[in-house]
Design a protein around this motif. Structure first.
Motif, mmCIF file in Angstrom:
data_model
loop_
_atom_site.group_PDB
_atom_site.id
_atom_site.type_symbol
_atom_site.label_atom_id
_atom_site.label_comp_id
_atom_site.label_asym_id
_atom_site.label_seq_id
_atom_site.Cartn_x
_atom_site.Cartn_y
_atom_site.Cartn_z
ATOM 1 N N TYR A 49 0.743 -1.122 -0.048
ATOM 2 C CA TYR A 49 -0.148 -0.104 0.082
ATOM 3 C C TYR A 49 0.716 1.323 0.019
ATOM 4 N N LEU A 50 1.960 1.251 0.711
ATOM 5 C CA LEU A 50 2.811 2.449 0.838
ATOM 6 C C LEU A 50 3.520 2.642 -0.563
ATOM 7 N N ALA A 51 3.934 1.463 -1.288
ATOM 8 C CA ALA A 51 4.437 1.684 -2.758
ATOM 9 C C ALA A 51 3.505 2.254 -3.527
ATOM 10 N N VAL A 52 2.323 1.846 -3.561
ATOM 11 C CA VAL A 52 1.130 2.317 -4.378
ATOM 12 C C VAL A 52 1.016 3.625 -4.120
ATOM 13 N N SER A 53 0.788 3.980 -2.810
ATOM 14 C CA SER A 53 0.498 5.424 -2.558
ATOM 15 C C SER A 53 1.774 6.264 -3.161
ATOM 16 N N LEU A 54 2.783 5.927 -3.269
ATOM 17 C CA LEU A 54 4.025 6.903 -3.582
ATOM 18 C C LEU A 54 4.143 6.574 -5.074
ATOM 19 N N PHE A 55 3.879 5.522 -5.782
ATOM 20 C CA PHE A 55 3.961 5.466 -7.166
ATOM 21 C C PHE A 55 3.121 6.058 -7.995
#
Length: 446
Positions: free
Chosen positions: A114-120
């Protein structure tokens, strides 16, 4: 290696759960992320960094594409991809794998996904549609962490077209027994209101329920929505003015938990939000303004000039006093506060005072005339930004009585100015004043 880098390496495992073994306090010597960070900090040129990152990206691409990579390994790879993306290097090949990690991993792995998705990704990215079903499933989970993660992603980015599918579940969370879930649900609804206001019009009464929530965090989250709503339609929320005054009274009186304090100042950001709301509700409304006078007086008295955050509160308080229906003794206290700002030896406070006066002038130019000599003295300040703000303020308070003095000061400044932008702006102001007061300016300009 600097202390900052060492502290970062120490904190990363606990923040991102890179090592689930108990007692693990720092990145191990063979950690790939640790080696990457250390390698970058030891480089001496941008070219060397690019070569190192390109090699790292090849390794990451190989690992995410391998069918033998486990979810736990994917989590570690994704953190490295996040780090590379934050440095400005594209890792678009890993976007789909970040979504898969959020969909298929355990709680700790989903957290990184989720963290990666929110940044990407951004709200308009086509891959975000693949995450909708996962968010729907997690919102219905009995695991609080999964619900929190889903609400966090929803409040940061979510496809506008898919809001109707998820809105009932988010509404339901407003009644959740855990305050953190209710708070995140309010923030998610605030996001929905910003991007699709028509789709949340029917739940305005639930916003009022959040405003009266027993948890201060939920109540403060609802103020974001109310500030937006009141900016658009202040008349529709006049009946809530007593409630906002009561809340501000409790905040200023230190009734909130100590966790909300900042440098011993009670909930300063909450105070600022409430003052902005009150200024909108009290503008040109005597009856509504009268219920605010006591708490505004108290706010001015308690917010002593001893810290940056109290300066911010005083600034908002002064703006509120000059915006609502006027009361003479409050205006005098606000004027004294502005004078203290302008006379301060600290550049930031002096600038804040000038900005406050600029706002006051927009409401009524006559209110700033008592400070005009103090303002003129600011032209001698060595800071260029202070000088620019002073010139703007002098231009705004110019009238038939003081135009000669102010134009003389502007011309004196123009003769010594070495900044082209300031000079061009000043020439335009002098020309405008000469056109507006031709007889007064003629003798000065020749």
């Amino acid at each position: 290696m600097s202390d900052v880098v060492e502290k970062t390496l120490t904190a990363l495992p606990s923040l991102l759960s890179l090592d689930s073994q108990p007692g693990s306090a720092k990145l191990s010597s063979n950690s790939k992320l640790g080696n990457l960070i250390r390698g970058i900090t030891e480089l001496t040129s941008k070219h060397e960094e690019e070569k190192l990152i390109q090699r790292e990206l090849l390794l990451i691409k190989e690992q995410v594409s391998s069918p033998n990579t486990t979810m736990r390994q994917m989590k570690e790879v994704m953190v490295r991809a996040i780090y590379c993306e934050m440095l400005g290097y594209g890792v678009s090949f890993s976007y789909i794998h970040a979504i898969k990690l959020a969909q298929q991993g355990n709680v700790l792995e989903k957290r990184v996904g989720y963290l990666a998705v929110s940044l990407f990704l951004n709200e308009g990215h086509e891959l975000l549609l693949l995450l909708v079903n996962t968010v729907l499933k997690d919102l219905q989970s009995t695991n609080l962490i999964e619900v929190c993660m889903a609400l966090t992603v929803v409040s940061q980015m979510f496809p506008k077209d898919m809001i109707p599918a998820i809105l009932p579940l988010v509404e339901e969370k407003l009644n959740h027994p855990k305050e953190i879930i209710r708070r995140k649900a309010v923030l998610a609804l605030y996001k929905f209101y910003l991007i699709a206001p028509n789709q949340v019009q029917h739940i305005h009464y639930k916003f009022r329920k959040a405003l009266c929530d027993k948890d201060p965090g939920v109540m403060s989250a609802s103020l974001h929505i109310y500030l937006q709503l009141i900016q658009e339609n202040p008349e529709g929320y006049k009946d809530l003015a007593p409630s906002f005054v009561t809340i501000l009274t409790q905040v200023v009186g230190g009734k909130l938990p100590m966790d909300f304090n900042y440098h011993s100042v009670p909930a300063p950001w909450l105070q600022i939000h409430l003052l902005r709301i009150l200024s909108l509700l009290g503008k040109n409304d005597q009856s509504t303004s009268e219920i605010m006078y006591d708490i505004l007086d108290e706010s001015l008295r308690r917010a002593e000039m001893n810290h940056n955050i109290t300066y911010a509160i005083l600034y908002e308080c002064v703006k509120c006093i000059y915006t609502i229906y006027p009361k003479s003794d409050l205006l005098e206290k606000a004027a004294k506060c502005i004078g203290n700002f302008v006379l301060s030896a600290k550049i930031n406070l002096k600038y804040l005072g000038l900005k406050a006066l600029t706002y006051v002038v927009q409401q009524d130019p006559k209110l700033a005339l008592q400070h005009q000599m103090t303002i003129i003295e600011c032209l001698d300040h060595p800071d260029l930004i202070i000088k620019r703000e002073t010139l703007e303020l002098l231009f705004r308070i110019t009238n038939d009585q003081n135009v000669t003095v102010i134009v003389e000061k502007m011309l004196d400044f123009l003769r010594i100015s070495k900044d082209d932008h300031t000079s061009m702006d000043l020439v335009g102001k002098v020309a405008e004043l000469a056109e507006k007061y031709p007889y007064k300016c003629f003798s000065v300009c020749i």
